[in-house]
Design an enzyme around this catalytic site. Sequence first.
Site, PDB file in Angstrom:
ATOM      1  N   LYS A 131       0.851  -1.186   0.000  1.00 38.56           N
ATOM      2  CA  LYS A 131       0.000   0.000   0.000  1.00 38.56           C
ATOM      3  C   LYS A 131       0.888   1.238   0.000  1.00 38.56           C
ATOM      4  O   LYS A 131       1.994   1.152   0.550  1.00 38.56           O
ATOM      5  CB  LYS A 131      -0.948   0.037   1.201  1.00 38.56           C
ATOM      6  CG  LYS A 131      -0.382  -0.279   2.572  1.00 38.56           C
ATOM      7  CD  LYS A 131       0.743   0.495   3.177  1.00 38.56           C
ATOM      8  CE  LYS A 131       0.665   1.939   3.373  1.00 38.56           C
ATOM      9  NZ  LYS A 131       1.912   2.512   3.998  1.00 38.56           N
ATOM     10  N   TYR A 216      -4.485   4.317   6.000  1.00 42.60           N
ATOM     11  CA  TYR A 216      -5.012   3.373   6.995  1.00 42.60           C
ATOM     12  C   TYR A 216      -6.368   3.846   7.525  1.00 42.60           C
ATOM     13  O   TYR A 216      -7.252   3.033   7.798  1.00 42.60           O
ATOM     14  CB  TYR A 216      -4.035   3.213   8.165  1.00 42.60           C
ATOM     15  CG  TYR A 216      -2.845   2.346   7.833  1.00 42.60           C
ATOM     16  CD1 TYR A 216      -2.937   0.965   7.878  1.00 42.60           C
ATOM     17  CD2 TYR A 216      -1.622   2.907   7.479  1.00 42.60           C
ATOM     18  CE1 TYR A 216      -1.849   0.166   7.573  1.00 42.60           C
ATOM     19  CE2 TYR A 216      -0.526   2.121   7.180  1.00 42.60           C
ATOM     20  CZ  TYR A 216      -0.646   0.748   7.222  1.00 42.60           C
ATOM     21  OH  TYR A 216       0.430  -0.042   6.917  1.00 42.60           O
TER      22      TYR A 216
HETATM   23  P1  NDP Z   1      12.499   1.512   2.042  1.00 40.54           P
HETATM   24  O1  NDP Z   1      13.058   2.800   1.564  1.00 40.54           O
HETATM   25  O2  NDP Z   1      13.002   0.986   3.339  1.00 40.54           O
HETATM   26  O3  NDP Z   1      12.800   0.373   0.957  1.00 40.54           O
HETATM   27  C1  NDP Z   1      12.437   0.516  -0.389  1.00 40.54           C
HETATM   28  C2  NDP Z   1      13.382  -0.326  -1.249  1.00 40.54           C
HETATM   29  O4  NDP Z   1      12.964  -0.170  -2.595  1.00 40.54           O
HETATM   30  C3  NDP Z   1      14.823   0.139  -1.218  1.00 40.54           C
HETATM   31  O5  NDP Z   1      15.574  -0.426  -0.158  1.00 40.54           O
HETATM   32  C4  NDP Z   1      15.326  -0.344  -2.558  1.00 40.54           C
HETATM   33  O6  NDP Z   1      15.651  -1.715  -2.467  1.00 40.54           O
HETATM   34  C5  NDP Z   1      14.095  -0.258  -3.455  1.00 40.54           C
HETATM   35  N1  NDP Z   1      14.140   0.897  -4.349  1.00 40.54           N
HETATM   36  C6  NDP Z   1      14.102   0.835  -5.694  1.00 40.54           C
HETATM   37  N2  NDP Z   1      14.167   2.041  -6.236  1.00 40.54           N
HETATM   38  C7  NDP Z   1      14.262   2.920  -5.221  1.00 40.54           C
HETATM   39  C8  NDP Z   1      14.372   4.331  -5.166  1.00 40.54           C
HETATM   40  N3  NDP Z   1      14.383   5.102  -6.263  1.00 40.54           N
HETATM   41  N4  NDP Z   1      14.447   4.909  -3.950  1.00 40.54           N
HETATM   42  C9  NDP Z   1      14.430   4.169  -2.826  1.00 40.54           C
HETATM   43  N5  NDP Z   1      14.338   2.815  -2.839  1.00 40.54           N
HETATM   44  C10 NDP Z   1      14.268   2.188  -4.027  1.00 40.54           C
HETATM   45  O7  NDP Z   1      10.929   1.647   2.030  1.00 40.54           O
HETATM   46  P2  NDP Z   1       9.893   0.778   2.845  1.00 40.54           P
HETATM   47  O8  NDP Z   1      10.327  -0.618   2.853  1.00 40.54           O
HETATM   48  O9  NDP Z   1       9.623   1.419   4.138  1.00 40.54           O
HETATM   49  O10 NDP Z   1       8.558   0.965   1.947  1.00 40.54           O
HETATM   50  C11 NDP Z   1       8.383   0.276   0.737  1.00 40.54           C
HETATM   51  C12 NDP Z   1       6.886   0.127   0.428  1.00 40.54           C
HETATM   52  O11 NDP Z   1       6.283  -0.606   1.474  1.00 40.54           O
HETATM   53  C13 NDP Z   1       6.122   1.434   0.319  1.00 40.54           C
HETATM   54  O12 NDP Z   1       5.143   1.336  -0.683  1.00 40.54           O
HETATM   55  C14 NDP Z   1       5.463   1.573   1.682  1.00 40.54           C
HETATM   56  O13 NDP Z   1       4.268   2.336   1.667  1.00 40.54           O
HETATM   57  C15 NDP Z   1       5.198   0.129   2.024  1.00 40.54           C
HETATM   58  N6  NDP Z   1       5.143  -0.114   3.468  1.00 40.54           N
HETATM   59  C16 NDP Z   1       4.108  -0.815   3.988  1.00 40.54           C
HETATM   60  C17 NDP Z   1       4.034  -1.074   5.322  1.00 40.54           C
HETATM   61  C18 NDP Z   1       2.915  -1.869   5.874  1.00 40.54           C
HETATM   62  O14 NDP Z   1       2.784  -1.954   7.103  1.00 40.54           O
HETATM   63  N7  NDP Z   1       2.085  -2.500   5.050  1.00 40.54           N
HETATM   64  C19 NDP Z   1       5.039  -0.553   6.257  1.00 40.54           C
HETATM   65  C20 NDP Z   1       6.136   0.124   5.608  1.00 40.54           C
HETATM   66  C21 NDP Z   1       6.164   0.333   4.261  1.00 40.54           C
HETATM   67  P3  NDP Z   1      16.815  -2.364  -3.345  1.00 40.54           P
HETATM   68  O15 NDP Z   1      18.077  -1.704  -2.876  1.00 40.54           O
HETATM   69  O16 NDP Z   1      16.721  -3.785  -3.000  1.00 40.54           O
HETATM   70  O17 NDP Z   1      16.521  -2.080  -4.792  1.00 40.54           O
END
Ligand code: NDP
Length: 364
Positions: A131, A216
Amino acid sequence: MTSRRSFLQTLSAPVWALPFVTPSNDEKYHEGKVLRVALIGLGSYASRVAEAMKDSKRAVVAGLVSGTPSKLVSWGAKYNVSASNCYNYETVDQIRNNSDIDAVYIITPNALHKDMAIRMAKAGKHVIVEKPMALNAKEAEEMVNACKKAGVQLLVGYRMHFEPKTLEIIRMRNAGEFGNVKFFQGLCGFRIGDPKQWRLNRALAGGGSMMDIGIYAVNGARYLIGEEPTWVTAQETKTDFVKFAEGVDETIQFQLGFPSGAVASCLSTYSMNNLDRFFLNGEKGFAELQPSTGYGPIKGRTNKGELQFPHITHQTIQMDEFAAILLDGKKPLVAVDGEEGLRDMRIIDALYTAVKSGKRVSLK
Ligand code: NDP
């Protein structure tokens, strides 16, 4: 003791596709197929999902997709994923030829959800997406249509749809225990840190607090009231114009109106902590969840007393349920499909329109 995880790790991938019928002494395994999932975007939430999947009875991490080569090495070792099941964002379309993977789980910044979902649908994999499922309803519709066309399912990571106290309140409401529902309050927020993070970059996030945490309250209003809103109003306040640039909302208060006459009054913010509360009021009773959508334990009570259900890691139960939906055709009590995500995106589009116009916006 052989944990289920270490047992799974000793299996070669194609064997996972066979009926899973080998229980250990102290664990029960589901007699059915296990969902083999490739995680896309190895960031902080993917890390939480991967850890939670260690305890999942029906879903395993079977593939990894990352733009960071070192993560593929470290995560591959940690979750026992072979190099042949690891991809980067350029090579990931080759996943179509990988019979070890049933579904992908997109956990990248919001702006990257749509294109990846469509690519993965075309590659013939079921798509799970975090989401908000997209930046807006138009993108969400494209995703729904692409998955339909490809004959794959699309699910959104709405983990609260499987949370036991939340489900008990929905059960009580359906049984008429609160009488006619009149009012919902949803307060969702936290103080966001690093001003350079993607969540504060409109191009990557698609907005601000509403896309991330306000969703949410939008979603909760719908599943707790049990109706679809017909109108919205919304008001934005901004105190920090540097951190929250144009198009990145800091705080939005909003209202939703429902066909029965019930109303929801909600707050979405990136500048206050301790805001994680749902309250539902009916003619005969009430329900309260606080915390309501954090990682838990969720706490809940109704006019009849405290809700007593053990805490289960949300992402573990979500992945078990996703496996049941994708592999067995199970219908969850609260939908988690692309149409469900699309409904939220339509409401969020309307909320942003209402912020701009200051007027009530009708939803069809
Ligand atoms: P993070 O920034 O921690 O991780 C995102 C990952 O996406 C990065 O580590 C990277 O992984 C990859 N990525 C690819 N392109 C980009 C870019 N341009 N900039 C940054 N990262 C990039 O984010 P979150 O994990 O916190 O959030 C990711 C998704 O999950 C969002 O949509 C968020 O809303 C959702 N979310 C949902 C939650 C829930 O409870 N359901 C809680 C937290 C987040 P790599 O290096 O492997 O390419």
